[in-house]
Design an enzyme around this catalytic site. Structure first.
Site, PDB file in Angstrom:
ATOM      1  N   HIS A  69     -47.470  64.996 -21.804  1.00 18.19           N
ATOM      2  CA  HIS A  69     -47.994  63.685 -22.174  1.00 18.19           C
ATOM      3  C   HIS A  69     -49.161  63.297 -21.265  1.00 18.19           C
ATOM      4  O   HIS A  69     -48.995  63.211 -20.049  1.00 18.19           O
ATOM      5  CB  HIS A  69     -46.897  62.623 -22.060  1.00 18.19           C
ATOM      6  CG  HIS A  69     -45.805  62.788 -23.070  1.00 18.19           C
ATOM      7  ND1 HIS A  69     -45.606  61.915 -24.112  1.00 18.19           N
ATOM      8  CD2 HIS A  69     -44.860  63.756 -23.211  1.00 18.19           C
ATOM      9  CE1 HIS A  69     -44.576  62.325 -24.841  1.00 18.19           C
ATOM     10  NE2 HIS A  69     -44.107  63.435 -24.315  1.00 18.19           N
ATOM     11  N   CYS A 118     -50.436  60.486 -20.931  1.00 19.01           N
ATOM     12  CA  CYS A 118     -50.209  59.204 -20.246  1.00 19.01           C
ATOM     13  C   CYS A 118     -49.440  59.409 -18.946  1.00 19.01           C
ATOM     14  O   CYS A 118     -49.508  58.575 -18.050  1.00 19.01           O
ATOM     15  CB  CYS A 118     -49.517  58.197 -21.164  1.00 19.01           C
ATOM     16  SG  CYS A 118     -47.903  58.688 -21.774  1.00 19.01           S
ATOM     17  N   GLN A 175     -42.100  61.052 -28.765  1.00 17.34           N
ATOM     18  CA  GLN A 175     -41.628  62.427 -28.961  1.00 17.34           C
ATOM     19  C   GLN A 175     -40.237  62.470 -29.592  1.00 17.34           C
ATOM     20  O   GLN A 175     -39.948  63.321 -30.436  1.00 17.34           O
ATOM     21  CB  GLN A 175     -41.636  63.140 -27.608  1.00 17.34           C
ATOM     22  CG  GLN A 175     -41.333  64.630 -27.723  1.00 17.34           C
ATOM     23  CD  GLN A 175     -41.356  65.307 -26.364  1.00 17.34           C
ATOM     24  OE1 GLN A 175     -42.041  64.862 -25.454  1.00 17.34           O
ATOM     25  NE2 GLN A 175     -40.610  66.387 -26.234  1.00 17.34           N
ATOM     26  N   CYS A 226     -49.193  59.219 -28.264  1.00 18.35           N
ATOM     27  CA  CYS A 226     -48.102  58.325 -27.885  1.00 18.35           C
ATOM     28  C   CYS A 226     -48.464  56.904 -28.294  1.00 18.35           C
ATOM     29  O   CYS A 226     -49.605  56.465 -28.144  1.00 18.35           O
ATOM     30  CB  CYS A 226     -47.789  58.431 -26.393  1.00 18.35           C
ATOM     31  SG  CYS A 226     -48.625  57.249 -25.341  1.00 18.35           S
ATOM     32  N   GLU A 227     -47.477  56.229 -28.848  1.00 13.09           N
ATOM     33  CA  GLU A 227     -47.758  54.894 -29.373  1.00 13.09           C
ATOM     34  C   GLU A 227     -47.827  53.840 -28.269  1.00 13.09           C
ATOM     35  O   GLU A 227     -48.237  52.715 -28.521  1.00 13.09           O
ATOM     36  CB  GLU A 227     -46.733  54.499 -30.430  1.00 13.09           C
ATOM     37  CG  GLU A 227     -45.325  54.302 -29.913  1.00 13.09           C
ATOM     38  CD  GLU A 227     -44.347  53.996 -31.059  1.00 13.09           C
ATOM     39  OE1 GLU A 227     -44.675  54.306 -32.211  1.00 13.09           O
ATOM     40  OE2 GLU A 227     -43.276  53.468 -30.766  1.00 13.09           O
ATOM     41  N   HIS A 228     -47.432  54.200 -27.074  1.00 13.94           N
ATOM     42  CA  HIS A 228     -47.465  53.218 -25.990  1.00 13.94           C
ATOM     43  C   HIS A 228     -48.843  53.121 -25.340  1.00 13.94           C
ATOM     44  O   HIS A 228     -49.245  52.060 -24.887  1.00 13.94           O
ATOM     45  CB  HIS A 228     -46.417  53.562 -24.923  1.00 13.94           C
ATOM     46  CG  HIS A 228     -45.029  53.589 -25.482  1.00 13.94           C
ATOM     47  ND1 HIS A 228     -44.135  54.611 -25.233  1.00 13.94           N
ATOM     48  CD2 HIS A 228     -44.396  52.737 -26.313  1.00 13.94           C
ATOM     49  CE1 HIS A 228     -43.009  54.365 -25.874  1.00 13.94           C
ATOM     50  NE2 HIS A 228     -43.139  53.248 -26.538  1.00 13.94           N
ATOM     51  N   HIS A 229     -49.555  54.242 -25.277  1.00 17.15           N
ATOM     52  CA  HIS A 229     -50.857  54.242 -24.614  1.00 17.15           C
ATOM     53  C   HIS A 229     -51.982  54.755 -25.521  1.00 17.15           C
ATOM     54  O   HIS A 229     -53.137  54.763 -25.116  1.00 17.15           O
ATOM     55  CB  HIS A 229     -50.811  55.124 -23.359  1.00 17.15           C
ATOM     56  CG  HIS A 229     -49.723  54.731 -22.391  1.00 17.15           C
ATOM     57  ND1 HIS A 229     -48.480  55.310 -22.396  1.00 17.15           N
ATOM     58  CD2 HIS A 229     -49.710  53.802 -21.423  1.00 17.15           C
ATOM     59  CE1 HIS A 229     -47.728  54.763 -21.444  1.00 17.15           C
ATOM     60  NE2 HIS A 229     -48.448  53.838 -20.842  1.00 17.15           N
TER      61      HIS A 229
HETATM   62 ZN   LIG Z   1     -47.568  57.047 -23.313  1.00 12.75          ZN
END
Ligand SMILES: [Zn+2]
Length: 189
Positions: free
Chosen positions: A149, A151, A121, A80-83
């Protein structure tokens, strides 16, 4: 979408993270960790440089076949690009051929190409669908991704069993009948 300056070493940056975490980088287990993390990250983001044309080369065949082609349960692993934490699961791919089909072993490689990136996703699902659409010009494409996920599982809401489902429907798969046929065929039995 392709990162601009690949090639800048990652290992020294990982050393900085270990320092910031208060770790002793000289202890045995951590000595080579920065290099290992760099190697892992390079692999996990290797999808950016994959040449889709090379993957599908020689594997697209002209055929008179106008039924649904489905490949279920293609495993994928992404980040995931956020975490920058993993998410992983299964992707189901279907298309309605117009006059071309693709070697079935190529579909997992297309999934790998788009999952080995920093992703969300929803975009992964869209990109796989769009890629098949571009390569085969079929009557329609349906892609469903089911994922877990880290995260969400390891931090934040810590809902360990919540799964996330996304779908992308192109062309004829926007019609209820075709979409329902696809969804019923991928339903676990
Ligand atoms: Zn994430």
């Amino acid at each position: 979408m392709t990162p601009k300056a690949p090639g800048k070493p990652i290992a020294p940056l990982v050393s900085g993270i270990l320092d910031a975490l208060g770790e002793d980088r000289q202890r045995d287990g951590l000595l080579r960790t920065p290099e290992r993390v760099e190697k892992a990250l390079r692999f996990l983001t290797s999808g950016y440089t994959v040449d889709i044309d090379k993957i599908v080369n020689n594997a697209v065949f002209e055929v008179k076949y106008d039924e649904m082609v489905i490949v279920k349960d293609i495993e994928f692993f992404s980040m995931c690009e956020h975490h920058m934490l993993p998410f992983y699961g299964k992707i189901h791919v279907a298309y309605l051929a117009r006059d071309k089909v693709i070697g079935l072993s190529k579909l997992p490689r297309i999934v790998d190409a788009f999952s080995r990136r920093l992703q969300i996703q929803e975009r992964l699902t869209q990109q796989v669908a769009q890629c098949i659409n571009d390569v085969l010009n079929p009557l329609g494409v349906g892609v469903v991704a089911e994922a877990q996920h880290f995260c969400m599982m390891m931090r934040g809401v810590e809902k360990q069993h919540s799964g996330t489902v996304t779908s992308a429907m192109l062309g004829d798969f926007r019609n209820k009948e075709t979409r329902d046929e696809f969804l019923s065929l991928i339903r676990p039995r």
